[in-house]
Design a protein around this motif. Structure first.
Motif: not given
Length: 681
Positions: A185-208
């Motif tokens: 899974g791929i994720w990103e955290w914009n440290m200036l805005t605080g915005a977080v991006y997570r793809d579907e695989q991140i959610y799937a492996m966390h079961e959330r």
């Protein structure tokens, strides 16, 4: 009056002529200006990168620029007059379906007066290849006419951009598939805005889901991993290093999943933090697989230790009675015997030696497999070692009337660094096999090789025979343990099939390798390639003695204590010593009794068994070495434990020599000689 009119008419004509001349000049000026303007327009159109065509109300092309016939791949003659509904365009939509001519953007604009933009169409160019163009169409109206009289169509060649877009789409799909299959899974955290991006695989492996995912990712980690992971993230952010960490996450179902998280900081042009981007990989199966492998490795090591212990016990149990057999045979051979009795003793002795050879081969193989075989690294005379081996096998070759030939290139370095005993063991195995499997012809030992540098030489040692040979389909079996080329050979010639396996392994441990060539019925060549360091020093050679003779008299005045629990071995050792002239020999059944004997009497020499009930030989030796105020005796390990570790443990406990069972009177004499030499020095 006539004269007046005549005069005024002339003036009028002149004025009209002047006016006409002015109009003509003005017309010529405007014509030239219009021509220049048209040339400018034409130049602009022809320099355009976009295609430009003008079409009449019937759709036929009446004007175009240079880019048009270049993009469309048609000459000016082919392009002029061609209509949008011409089937030669072979127009198609983006999905590959046909694009009807009446739905062509130019035709739609002519029919409706609408302006159309960015219509994608595929056409067949003049050179036969598929081109994709993006078309804009604009209507032109005559004054007071409702329907367009002409249409202007501009278009761009988007073939390359579509190809790149298609390649990017396929690459993206492949990446998505790989990420999905690999559970990445791929994720990103914009440290200036605080915005977080997570793809579907991140959610799937966390079961959330996105809604149920905590705002702070650390909250889903196993409590024991949070502090470590937070420190890893801080190091990544502050130092710009790549974070690569294993972490456990808590699932809503109550389970635990192992993740490998890799992340790095992406900086802008002035090195200000922008985004922390990373990937998470589901490593649960890998961790479980590694745990299973570790468990299997542990079991294999335990099995190997159990096998090693079994072999050690087997060796001990077999060597102990063998020692009795060899000892009694030595005593019997010195008693009055008939010829028949001597032949019987020789047969028993030969069988016992064969059993000892099998036992030593099995133990060597076990040492190699468990990496417990110690290799010496000392200077030795490689030519002399080979000569000694050949001399040892001469009787065996003579019994079959086989010439045993030895060739040593005099230019080869004689002194090498290595394990002389193991080198001779390899030669002994190869030459013994060659003699065993050869009935006619000869057996040759040939030394050659080449220098690697000033201090290293690669010896190429060949053992050639003219024996039975080995078929190609059976050659792969030769270096397998307990295997021979043919089971019938085992029945005819005997043997365990361990000799070549051990030889090949010893060659590898010495940094070399074994090769072979063979033809069935013609013979075989076994080649030992051995790269060794060379030396200029002359190695020390210990010359074995056959028996104490006039040139060397054993000091028989020594007081000797034999510490041995086995009754038969007690009789054997004491009897052998007595035949050599030692009369003051006592016996103790274990280590504790030996210590009690030492309280009553001082001994010059102790033969100490290792394994005994009560106090073992190692403990007894340590206790003896701790005694103060008493002359220290020399202690010889006399044991059926024949592993290198056993030898090391004996010396560490304080013993002076090591003698493995079974041993003969000759072995005993050799040890006594060595001890006398040490004491004398």
């Amino acid at each position: 009056m006539l004269a007046f009119l005549s005069q005024n008419f002339l003036i009028l004509m002149v004025a009209l002529a002047l006016l006409a001349l002015g109009c003509l000049q003005a017309w010529q000026y405007h014509r030239r200006a219009l021509g220049k303007l048209n040339q400018s327009y034409e130049k602009i159109l022809n320099n355009m990168l976009d295609g430009f065509v003008v079409q009449k109300a019937d759709g036929s092309i009446v004007g175009f620029n240079a880019a048009a016939h270049k993009i469309l791949g048609l000459s000016e003659d082919e392009l002029l007059g061609r209509s949008s509904i011409d089937p030669r365009w072979q127009a198609s939509r983006e999905d590959g379906s046909p694009f009807p001519g009446n739905e062509h953007p130019a035709m739609v604009t002519l029919a409706t007066g609408q302006i159309l933009r960015n219509v994608i169409m595929g056409i067949s160019s003049g050179v036969g290849e598929k081109r994709w163009i993006s078309i804009n169409s604009v209507p032109l109206f005559d004054e007071n006419v409702a329907n367009p009289s002409h249409v202007v169509a501009t278009f761009q060649d988007v073939t390359q951009s579509r190809r790149l877009a298609e390649d990017a789409r396929q690459a993206r799909e492949r990446l998505e598939l790989a990420l999905k299959v690999g559970r990445i899974g791929i994720w990103e955290w914009n440290m200036l805005t605080g915005a977080v991006y997570r793809d579907e695989q991140i959610y799937a492996m966390h079961e959330r889901t996105a809604d149920s995912f905590p705002s702070n990712w650390l909250d889903v980690l196993h409590p024991d991993d949070r502090a470590h992971m937070e420190q890893q993230l801080q190091d990544c952010i502050q130092n710009g290093t790549v974070m690569d960490a294993m972490v456990r996450i808590m699932l809503p179902s109550g389970g635990i999943r192992h993740l490998r998280s890799i992340a790095r900081i992406i900086f802008d042009n002035v090195h200000q933090t922008r985004v922390l981007t990373g990937v998470n990989w589901d490593a649960t199966e890998q961790m479980e697989r590694e745990e299973r492998l570790q468990e299997a490795k542990t079991k294999a090591e335990e099995a190997s230790r159990a096998k090693s212990d079994f072999l050690a016990n087997m060796s001990h149990e077999i060597r102990t009675p063998l020692n009795g057999i060899f000892g009694m045979l030595s005593l019997l051979k010195e008693s009055p015997l008939t010829q028949t009795q001597k032949e019987m003793i020789h047969t028993v002795e030969s069988c016992s030696e064969g059993l000892l050879t099998v036992l030593n081969d099995v133990l060597d193989l076990s040492r190699i497999e468990t990496q417990r075989l110690h290799m010496e690294h000392a200077p030795f005379d490689i030519q002399q070692s080979a000569q000694e081996t050949v001399k040892l096998l001469m009787p065996q070759a003579s019994q079959k009337d086989l010439p045993l030939l030895f060739t040593f290139d005099p230019s080869l370095p004689r002194i090498a660094l290595g394990d002389a005993a193991r080198f001779k063991q390899i030669l002994l195995n190869l030459l013994s096999n060659a003699i065993k499997f050869t009935d006619q012809g000869d057996v040759q030992l040939v030394f050659g090789g080449e220098s690697r540098d000033a201090n290293h030489f690669e010896y190429r040692i060949e053992v050639k025979d003219t024996g039975i040979g080995i078929s190609r389909e059976n050659q792969h079996k030769l270096f397998q343990a307990f295997s021979q080329a043919d089971s019938s050979i085992s029945r005819r010639f005997g043997g365990t099939g361990l000799g070549l396996t051990i030889s090949a392994s010893l060659a590898e441990l010495m940094g070399g390798r074994m090769e072979m060539e063979s033809d069935l019925g013609k013979g075989s060549t076994f080649r030992l390639i051995l790269p060794l360091a060379t030396a200029q020093v002359t190695p020390l050679h210990r010359v074995p003695i056959e028996k104490p003779g006039p040139e060397f008299q054993v000091n028989t005045s020594r007081t000797i204590l034999v510490v041995e629990d086995n009754k038969i071995n007690q009789i054997v050792v004491t009897s052998l010593l007595q035949t050599m002239g030692f009369m003051d020999v006592d016996v103790a059944e274990d280590g504790l009794m030996a210590l009690q004997q030492l309280e009553l009497k001082n001994y010059d020499l102790i033969f100490m068994d290792m394994q005994m009930p009560g106090m073992d030989g190692l403990t007894a030796t340590r206790r003896i070495r701790e005694r103060v105020g008493c002359p220290p005796p020399m202690i010889v390990a006399m044991t059926a434990n024949a592993f290198e570790d056993d030898r090391r443990r004996c010396f560490e406990a304080g013993m002076d020599e090591f003698m493995a069972k079974p041993f003969t009177k000759k072995d005993l004499a050799r040890i006594l000689q060595h001890l006398d030499q040490r004491k004398a020095s």
